[in-house]
Write a protein that holds these residues in place. Structure first.
Motif, PDB file in Angstrom:
ATOM      1  N   UNK A 167      26.258  31.837  -1.770  1.00 25.09           N
ATOM      2  CA  UNK A 167      26.491  30.688  -0.874  1.00 25.09           C
ATOM      3  C   UNK A 167      26.305  31.166   0.517  1.00 25.09           C
ATOM      4  N   UNK A 168      26.666  32.378   0.817  1.00 25.83           N
ATOM      5  CA  UNK A 168      26.588  32.910   2.142  1.00 25.83           C
ATOM      6  C   UNK A 168      25.134  33.024   2.734  1.00 25.83           C
ATOM      7  N   UNK A 169      24.249  33.486   1.742  1.00 23.14           N
ATOM      8  CA  UNK A 169      22.821  33.581   1.897  1.00 23.14           C
ATOM      9  C   UNK A 169      22.042  31.973   2.017  1.00 23.14           C
ATOM     10  N   UNK A 170      22.938  31.186   1.255  1.00 23.14           N
ATOM     11  CA  UNK A 170      22.143  29.618   1.424  1.00 23.14           C
ATOM     12  C   UNK A 170      22.560  29.050   2.888  1.00 23.14           C
ATOM     13  N   UNK A 171      23.775  29.453   3.215  1.00 23.41           N
ATOM     14  CA  UNK A 171      24.058  29.039   4.720  1.00 23.41           C
ATOM     15  C   UNK A 171      23.170  29.778   5.721  1.00 23.41           C
ATOM     16  N   UNK A 172      22.898  31.135   5.556  1.00 22.46           N
ATOM     17  CA  UNK A 172      22.226  31.549   6.580  1.00 22.46           C
ATOM     18  C   UNK A 172      20.678  31.278   6.506  1.00 22.46           C
ATOM     19  N   UNK A 173      20.313  30.776   5.530  1.00 18.92           N
ATOM     20  CA  UNK A 173      18.695  30.509   5.587  1.00 18.92           C
ATOM     21  C   UNK A 173      18.783  28.981   5.555  1.00 18.92           C
ATOM     22  N   UNK A 174      19.812  28.347   6.042  1.00 24.76           N
ATOM     23  CA  UNK A 174      19.719  26.856   6.172  1.00 24.76           C
ATOM     24  C   UNK A 174      19.307  26.008   5.156  1.00 24.76           C
ATOM     25  N   UNK A 175      19.634  26.346   4.095  1.00 19.66           N
ATOM     26  CA  UNK A 175      19.259  25.562   2.655  1.00 19.66           C
ATOM     27  C   UNK A 175      19.719  24.178   2.795  1.00 19.66           C
ATOM     28  N   UNK A 176      18.803  23.561   2.174  1.00 15.02           N
ATOM     29  CA  UNK A 176      18.914  22.063   1.827  1.00 15.02           C
ATOM     30  C   UNK A 176      20.140  21.637   0.924  1.00 15.02           C
ATOM     31  N   UNK A 177      20.866  20.535   0.801  1.00 13.65           N
ATOM     32  CA  UNK A 177      21.709  20.175  -0.160  1.00 13.65           C
ATOM     33  C   UNK A 177      21.181  20.552  -1.482  1.00 13.65           C
ATOM     34  N   UNK A 178      20.155  20.212  -2.036  1.00 15.90           N
ATOM     35  CA  UNK A 178      19.609  20.604  -3.221  1.00 15.90           C
ATOM     36  C   UNK A 178      19.725  21.885  -3.907  1.00 15.90           C
ATOM     37  N   UNK A 179      19.796  22.894  -2.754  1.00 16.53           N
ATOM     38  CA  UNK A 179      19.805  24.424  -3.047  1.00 16.53           C
ATOM     39  C   UNK A 179      21.326  24.564  -3.561  1.00 16.53           C
ATOM     40  N   UNK A 180      22.164  24.052  -2.749  1.00 13.26           N
ATOM     41  CA  UNK A 180      23.770  23.951  -3.423  1.00 13.26           C
ATOM     42  C   UNK A 180      23.892  23.454  -4.466  1.00 13.26           C
ATOM     43  N   UNK A 181      23.297  22.344  -4.877  1.00 14.43           N
ATOM     44  CA  UNK A 181      23.635  21.643  -6.183  1.00 14.43           C
ATOM     45  C   UNK A 181      23.296  22.512  -7.102  1.00 14.43           C
ATOM     46  N   UNK A 182      22.425  23.489  -7.292  1.00 13.64           N
ATOM     47  CA  UNK A 182      22.172  24.414  -8.346  1.00 13.64           C
ATOM     48  C   UNK A 182      23.165  25.533  -8.404  1.00 13.64           C
ATOM     49  N   UNK A 183      24.060  25.715  -7.526  1.00 14.11           N
ATOM     50  CA  UNK A 183      24.963  26.590  -7.542  1.00 14.11           C
ATOM     51  C   UNK A 183      26.606  25.921  -7.725  1.00 14.11           C
ATOM     52  N   UNK A 184      26.716  24.967  -7.837  1.00 18.93           N
ATOM     53  CA  UNK A 184      27.890  24.376  -8.067  1.00 18.93           C
ATOM     54  C   UNK A 184      28.567  24.502  -9.386  1.00 18.93           C
ATOM     55  N   UNK A 185      27.769  24.368 -10.380  1.00 17.97           N
ATOM     56  CA  UNK A 185      28.280  24.757 -11.688  1.00 17.97           C
ATOM     57  C   UNK A 185      28.719  26.148 -11.992  1.00 17.97           C
ATOM     58  N   UNK A 186      27.710  27.146 -11.425  1.00 15.22           N
ATOM     59  CA  UNK A 186      27.917  28.544 -11.703  1.00 15.22           C
ATOM     60  C   UNK A 186      29.239  28.991 -10.645  1.00 15.22           C
ATOM     61  N   UNK A 187      29.228  28.493  -9.826  1.00 15.61           N
ATOM     62  CA  UNK A 187      30.515  28.476  -8.776  1.00 15.61           C
ATOM     63  C   UNK A 187      31.759  28.306  -9.508  1.00 15.61           C
ATOM     64  N   UNK A 188      31.723  26.992 -10.045  1.00 12.34           N
ATOM     65  CA  UNK A 188      32.890  26.479 -10.777  1.00 12.34           C
ATOM     66  C   UNK A 188      33.393  27.474 -12.121  1.00 12.34           C
ATOM     67  N   UNK A 189      32.024  27.959 -12.589  1.00 16.22           N
ATOM     68  CA  UNK A 189      32.290  28.989 -13.759  1.00 16.22           C
ATOM     69  C   UNK A 189      33.026  30.257 -13.278  1.00 16.22           C
ATOM     70  N   UNK A 190      32.631  30.583 -12.100  1.00 15.21           N
ATOM     71  CA  UNK A 190      33.144  31.885 -11.592  1.00 15.21           C
ATOM     72  C   UNK A 190      34.670  31.821 -10.928  1.00 15.21           C
ATOM     73  N   UNK A 191      34.977  30.413 -10.928  1.00 13.50           N
ATOM     74  CA  UNK A 191      36.509  30.186 -10.656  1.00 13.50           C
ATOM     75  C   UNK A 191      36.387  30.258  -9.066  1.00 13.50           C
ATOM     76  N   UNK A 192      35.391  30.001  -8.102  1.00  8.99           N
ATOM     77  CA  UNK A 192      35.397  29.712  -6.919  1.00  8.99           C
ATOM     78  C   UNK A 192      36.391  28.509  -6.502  1.00  8.99           C
TER      79      UNK A 192
END
Length: 112
Positions: A36-61
């Motif tokens: 997530x920090x890398x996405x923010x640093x690289x100015x990633x678009x929303x779709x890039x974050x979408x791919x990380x929502x489920x894994x982030x939830x699975x990791x308990x974030x």
């Protein structure tokens, strides 16, 4: 040449992600916070974050942990990138909710 696929880009990204996870010794929560920090640093678009929502939830974030990461990186990546990341994360959550609602609706109508 590799076997043809209808989704070669997504297949490549998935393979790269699997390889990254397998080669990384970070715990799942730290791994996702780092991404997530890398996405923010690289100015990633929303779709890039979408791919990380489920894994982030699975990791308990938690939302607090994601906010803490954005606070931590703000002095390095800057206010504009952090504010854009916050907006893009919000948009990504909206996209994920819309997709989940559509899938639920399709299942309830016997289409899925």
């Amino acid at each position: 040449m590799a076997t043809a696929s209808e989704t070669p880009v997504l297949d490549t990204l998935a393979a790269m992600t699997v390889d990254s996870v397998e080669r990384c010794g970070l715990s799942p929560d730290v791994f996702m916070l780092t991404r997530i920090a890398a996405l923010a640093a690289s100015d990633a678009p929303p779709i890039s974050y979408v791919a990380h929502i489920d894994p982030a939830l699975q990791a308990g974030l938690t939302v607090d942990q994601v906010q803490d990461v954005l606070v931590a990186i703000a002095p390095v990546v800057g206010t504009a990138r952090v504010m854009t990341a916050g907006g893009n994360i919000t948009k990504a959550l909206g996209i994920a909710i819309t997709v989940a609602d559509a899938e639920t609706e399709a299942r309830s109508q016997g289409k899925g």
